[in-house]
Write a protein that holds these residues in place. Sequence first.
Motif, PDB file in Angstrom:
ATOM      1  N   LEU A   1      56.271  50.197  36.782  1.00 19.20           N
ATOM      2  CA  LEU A   1      54.972  49.544  36.886  1.00 19.20           C
ATOM      3  C   LEU A   1      55.067  48.130  36.334  1.00 19.20           C
ATOM      4  O   LEU A   1      55.668  47.905  35.282  1.00 19.20           O
ATOM      5  CB  LEU A   1      53.912  50.329  36.117  1.00 19.20           C
ATOM      6  CG  LEU A   1      53.574  51.709  36.671  1.00 19.20           C
ATOM      7  CD1 LEU A   1      52.546  52.387  35.775  1.00 19.20           C
ATOM      8  CD2 LEU A   1      53.044  51.611  38.077  1.00 19.20           C
ATOM      9  N   ASP A   2      54.477  47.204  37.050  1.00 23.08           N
ATOM     10  CA  ASP A   2      54.422  45.814  36.612  1.00 23.08           C
ATOM     11  C   ASP A   2      53.086  45.603  35.915  1.00 23.08           C
ATOM     12  O   ASP A   2      52.032  45.651  36.566  1.00 23.08           O
ATOM     13  CB  ASP A   2      54.552  44.875  37.820  1.00 23.08           C
ATOM     14  CG  ASP A   2      54.471  43.418  37.439  1.00 23.08           C
ATOM     15  OD1 ASP A   2      54.514  43.106  36.225  1.00 23.08           O
ATOM     16  OD2 ASP A   2      54.368  42.573  38.355  1.00 23.08           O
ATOM     17  N   PRO A   3      53.083  45.387  34.596  1.00 21.23           N
ATOM     18  CA  PRO A   3      51.806  45.245  33.893  1.00 21.23           C
ATOM     19  C   PRO A   3      51.015  44.016  34.331  1.00 21.23           C
ATOM     20  O   PRO A   3      49.822  43.929  34.099  1.00 21.23           O
ATOM     21  CB  PRO A   3      52.216  45.151  32.418  1.00 21.23           C
ATOM     22  CG  PRO A   3      53.651  44.782  32.418  1.00 21.23           C
ATOM     23  CD  PRO A   3      54.222  45.271  33.720  1.00 21.23           C
ATOM     24  N   GLU A   4      51.668  43.091  35.025  1.00 25.35           N
ATOM     25  CA  GLU A   4      50.984  41.891  35.503  1.00 25.35           C
ATOM     26  C   GLU A   4      50.434  42.057  36.923  1.00 25.35           C
ATOM     27  O   GLU A   4      49.837  41.136  37.461  1.00 25.35           O
ATOM     28  CB  GLU A   4      51.938  40.686  35.461  1.00 25.35           C
ATOM     29  CG  GLU A   4      52.494  40.384  34.082  1.00 25.35           C
ATOM     30  CD  GLU A   4      51.390  40.078  33.065  1.00 25.35           C
ATOM     31  OE1 GLU A   4      50.427  39.370  33.414  1.00 25.35           O
ATOM     32  OE2 GLU A   4      51.504  40.569  31.924  1.00 25.35           O
ATOM     33  N   ASP A   5      50.661  43.217  37.527  1.00 19.80           N
ATOM     34  CA  ASP A   5      50.166  43.480  38.873  1.00 19.80           C
ATOM     35  C   ASP A   5      48.638  43.376  38.868  1.00 19.80           C
ATOM     36  O   ASP A   5      47.970  44.048  38.088  1.00 19.80           O
ATOM     37  CB  ASP A   5      50.591  44.872  39.317  1.00 19.80           C
ATOM     38  CG  ASP A   5      50.231  45.194  40.752  1.00 19.80           C
ATOM     39  OD1 ASP A   5      49.464  44.422  41.368  1.00 19.80           O
ATOM     40  OD2 ASP A   5      50.703  46.215  41.260  1.00 19.80           O
ATOM     41  N   PRO A   6      48.056  42.529  39.734  1.00 21.72           N
ATOM     42  CA  PRO A   6      46.600  42.365  39.738  1.00 21.72           C
ATOM     43  C   PRO A   6      45.837  43.661  39.952  1.00 21.72           C
ATOM     44  O   PRO A   6      44.719  43.811  39.464  1.00 21.72           O
ATOM     45  CB  PRO A   6      46.352  41.401  40.899  1.00 21.72           C
ATOM     46  CG  PRO A   6      47.636  40.703  41.117  1.00 21.72           C
ATOM     47  CD  PRO A   6      48.714  41.656  40.689  1.00 21.72           C
ATOM     48  N   ALA A   7      46.428  44.611  40.623  1.00 24.82           N
ATOM     49  CA  ALA A   7      45.749  45.885  40.852  1.00 24.82           C
ATOM     50  C   ALA A   7      45.632  46.697  39.557  1.00 24.82           C
ATOM     51  O   ALA A   7      44.774  47.551  39.446  1.00 24.82           O
ATOM     52  CB  ALA A   7      46.488  46.703  41.906  1.00 24.82           C
ATOM     53  N   LEU A   8      46.495  46.419  38.581  1.00 21.67           N
ATOM     54  CA  LEU A   8      46.488  47.172  37.336  1.00 21.67           C
ATOM     55  C   LEU A   8      45.749  46.463  36.206  1.00 21.67           C
ATOM     56  O   LEU A   8      45.479  47.065  35.174  1.00 21.67           O
ATOM     57  CB  LEU A   8      47.925  47.459  36.893  1.00 21.67           C
ATOM     58  CG  LEU A   8      48.771  48.253  37.874  1.00 21.67           C
ATOM     59  CD1 LEU A   8      50.194  48.395  37.355  1.00 21.67           C
ATOM     60  CD2 LEU A   8      48.166  49.622  38.104  1.00 21.67           C
ATOM     61  N   VAL A   9      45.461  45.170  36.403  1.00 22.69           N
ATOM     62  CA  VAL A   9      44.760  44.416  35.370  1.00 22.69           C
ATOM     63  C   VAL A   9      43.265  44.706  35.498  1.00 22.69           C
ATOM     64  O   VAL A   9      42.688  44.546  36.570  1.00 22.69           O
ATOM     65  CB  VAL A   9      45.030  42.899  35.524  1.00 22.69           C
ATOM     66  CG1 VAL A   9      44.236  42.100  34.510  1.00 22.69           C
ATOM     67  CG2 VAL A   9      46.520  42.618  35.387  1.00 22.69           C
TER      68      VAL A   9
END
Length: 188
Positions: free
Chosen positions: A103-111
């Motif tokens: 998981l990319d913590p900077e992914d806009p879908a996760l922010v």
Amino acid sequence: MDPTSPDTTRDLFADLVAAIAAGRDRAAFVKLFEHFAPRVKSYLMRLGCQAAEADELAQESLLAVWQKAATFDRRQSAVSTWLFTIARNKRIDAIRRARRPELDPEDPALVPATPEQADQILQAAQSARQLHTAIAGLPEDQRELLVLAFFQEKSHSDIAVATGLPLGTVKSRIRLAMQRLRAVIEER
């Protein structure tokens, strides 16, 4: 006894694993590695790995032998069976990792979205009340068509069929309703 017989070879490999388990015998590990590394790599390539991945997984498998030599039981299986099972499991783990990327913590879908400010919430509520009041003030024929078009998401053609009105009349009444709403909202 024939030194090339399967039983003798099986015992030799089991003895090498026992030596590794007993004292981390590097020479025994080198012999085991030299024999099995190319075979495990070939096996992994037959399972669909590219050469580089097969090489890496073969090394991981043999490293697992070094680390877990004490868990090997020669009564349960041959060293080859044990090692190829380890390699197969390493391959399965690699496939699972590839299917579930990190998981990319900077992914806009996760922010998470920034919470709305209280004044923005209040302004939106006031605007909604004004809009509802303005819609309630429209003539019944325009209000009905506006509700069908925008709140029930019906097409102009569907509205014409449902109400029995000509398509041109539906369009003109919706346009008039929108003009009146715009005028009321701009007034405030």
